[in-house]
Design an enzyme around this catalytic site. Structure first.
Site, PDB file in Angstrom:
ATOM      1  N   ASN A  66       1.037  -1.041  -0.088  1.00 51.94           N
ATOM      2  CA  ASN A  66      -0.224  -0.127   0.286  1.00 51.94           C
ATOM      3  C   ASN A  66       0.893   1.113   0.094  1.00 51.94           C
ATOM      4  OD1 ASN A  66      -2.406  -1.556   0.203  1.00 51.94           O
ATOM      5  ND2 ASN A  66      -2.243  -1.799   2.335  1.00 51.94           N
ATOM      6  N   TYR A  93       0.256  10.548   6.877  1.00 51.34           N
ATOM      7  CA  TYR A  93       1.019   9.529   5.981  1.00 51.34           C
ATOM      8  C   TYR A  93       2.063  10.841   4.968  1.00 51.34           C
ATOM      9  CZ  TYR A  93       0.174   5.747   6.962  1.00 51.34           C
ATOM     10  OH  TYR A  93       0.120   4.032   7.855  1.00 51.34           O
ATOM     11  N   ASN A 118      11.021  -0.731   4.783  1.00 50.62           N
ATOM     12  CA  ASN A 118       9.650  -0.509   5.591  1.00 50.62           C
ATOM     13  C   ASN A 118       8.537  -1.423   4.922  1.00 50.62           C
ATOM     14  OD1 ASN A 118       6.759   0.365   6.157  1.00 50.62           O
ATOM     15  ND2 ASN A 118       6.792   2.963   5.241  1.00 50.62           N
ATOM     16  N   GLU A 160      14.238  -0.926  10.733  1.00 53.09           N
ATOM     17  CA  GLU A 160      12.748  -0.838   9.820  1.00 53.09           C
ATOM     18  C   GLU A 160      12.646   1.027  10.051  1.00 53.09           C
ATOM     19  OE1 GLU A 160      11.426  -2.564  13.739  1.00 53.09           O
ATOM     20  OE2 GLU A 160       9.446  -2.063  13.189  1.00 53.09           O
ATOM     21  N   ARG A 212      -0.460   5.447  17.061  1.00 54.72           N
ATOM     22  CA  ARG A 212      -1.837   4.689  16.900  1.00 54.72           C
ATOM     23  C   ARG A 212      -2.200   3.391  17.608  1.00 54.72           C
ATOM     24  NH1 ARG A 212      -0.396   4.523  10.887  1.00 54.72           N
ATOM     25  NH2 ARG A 212      -2.514   4.761  10.798  1.00 54.72           N
TER      26      ARG A 212
HETATM   27  O1  CA2 Z   1       3.880   4.578   8.846  1.00 50.68           O
HETATM   28  C1  CA2 Z   1       4.372   3.758   7.754  1.00 50.68           C
HETATM   29  O2  CA2 Z   1       4.898   4.108   7.895  1.00 50.68           O
HETATM   30  C2  CA2 Z   1       3.653   2.079   8.245  1.00 50.68           C
HETATM   31  O3  CA2 Z   1       4.465   1.224   7.968  1.00 50.68           O
HETATM   32  C3  CA2 Z   1       2.164   2.499   7.131  1.00 50.68           C
HETATM   33  C4  CA2 Z   1       2.260   1.067   6.754  1.00 50.68           C
HETATM   34  C5  CA2 Z   1       0.996   0.663   8.197  1.00 50.68           C
HETATM   35  O4  CA2 Z   1       0.442  -0.461   8.008  1.00 50.68           O
HETATM   36  C6  CA2 Z   1       1.746   1.118   9.095  1.00 50.68           C
HETATM   37  O5  CA2 Z   1       1.192   0.190  10.540  1.00 50.68           O
HETATM   38  C7  CA2 Z   1       2.887   2.229   9.740  1.00 50.68           C
HETATM   39  C8  CA2 Z   1       0.726   1.880   6.039  1.00 50.68           C
HETATM   40  C9  CA2 Z   1       0.793   2.073   4.802  1.00 50.68           C
HETATM   41  C10 CA2 Z   1      -0.229   2.405   3.617  1.00 50.68           C
HETATM   42  O6  CA2 Z   1       0.323   3.689   3.381  1.00 50.68           O
HETATM   43  C11 CA2 Z   1      -0.510   4.279   2.958  1.00 50.68           C
HETATM   44  C12 CA2 Z   1      -0.284   5.652   1.961  1.00 50.68           C
HETATM   45  C13 CA2 Z   1      -1.638   6.565   1.530  1.00 50.68           C
HETATM   46  C14 CA2 Z   1      -2.540   5.806   1.782  1.00 50.68           C
HETATM   47  C15 CA2 Z   1      -3.148   4.657   2.482  1.00 50.68           C
HETATM   48  C16 CA2 Z   1      -2.202   3.563   3.037  1.00 50.68           C
END
Ligand code: CA2
Length: 155
Positions: free
Chosen positions: A12, A24, A80, A104, A113
Site C-alpha cells: 500500500n 502519511y 518499510n 526498520e 496509533r
Molecule cells: O507508518 C508507516 O510507514 C507504516 O509502515 C505504514 C503502513 C502501516 O500499516 C504501518 O502500521 C505503518 C501502511 C502503509 C499504507 O500507506 C498508505 C499511504 C497512503 C494511503 C493509504 C495507505
C-alpha cells in the site's frame, strides 16, 4: 567501491500522497524515491528503491540483498514493510536467515496509533528502528546506514 542501500517498501505504500495525508503526508512514493537518491548521493552511496504489495517478493529481495551484502556490494536495507511489520514472521525469518543489516522504518509514529501497530516482528532482527519523522525518516535512516557502514570500514 560504492555500496548500494536497498530501500524496500511494502504493501500500500504505492498509495503514498494520494490518501490519508494527515497520517502519511503529501509526498508521493516517487517523491520519496528522489529524496532517497539525493540523500544517498550525499553519502557516496547508491540508492536502489523498490516497492511491492507481495510478501514473497519482499522476501526474495531480502535474500538477494543478504547475498549482495555478504559480497560487499550492499550496505544494508532500509525496510518499510507496511502492515507486514505487524504480522510477518516470514519476513523476520528472512532477515535473520540472510544475516542482513536492516533499519526498520515507519513514516508515522506507530506507537501513537492503534495497539496492533505497536507490535513489530522486524524490530528484533533490525539494527535499529526509525519512526514518526514522516518521509524525512528515510533521509535520517540513510544517514544512520552511512554511519554503520563507515564504522565497519574503520575496523
Ligand atoms: O507508518 C508507516 O510507514 C507504516 O509502515 C505504514 C503502513 C502501516 O500499516 C504501518 O502500521 C505503518 C501502511 C502503509 C499504507 O500507506 C498508505 C499511504 C497512503 C494511503 C493509504 C495507505
Amino acid at each position: 567501491m560504492m555500496k548500494t542501500v536497498l530501500i524496500l517498501n511494502g504493501p500500500n505504500l504505492n498509495l503514498l500522497g494520494q490518501r490519508e495525508p494527515a497520517t502519511y503526508g503529501l509526498q508521493t512514493l516517487d517523491d520519496v524515491r528522489q529524496l532517497c537518491e539525493h540523500s544517498c548521493d550525499q553519502h557516496q552511496l547508491r540508492a536502489d528503491f523498490r516497492q511491492s504489495n507481495h510478501e514473497g517478493v519482499l522476501i526474495d529481495w531480502i535474500h538477494e540483498a543478504g547475498a549482495a551484502q555478504a559480497a560487499g556490494q550492499v550496505a544494508g536495507v532500509i525496510l518499510n514493510a507496511g502492515a507486514y511489520t505487524h504480522t510477518s514472521i516470514a519476513i523476520a525469518d528472512a532477515i535473520k536467515g540472510a544475516q542482513l543489516r536492516v533499519i526498520e522504518l515507519h513514516i508515522s509514529n506507530v506507537h501513537a496509533r492503534e495497539s496492533f501497530r505497536h507490535q513489530s516482528y522486524i524490530s528484533a532482527v533490525a539494527a535499529g528502528v526509525m519512526f514518526g519523522f514522516g518521509t524525512q525518516g528515510y533521509v535520517l535512516a540513510i544517514a544512520a546506514m552511512a554511519h554503520l557502514t563507515q564504522c565497519d570500514q574503520r575496523i
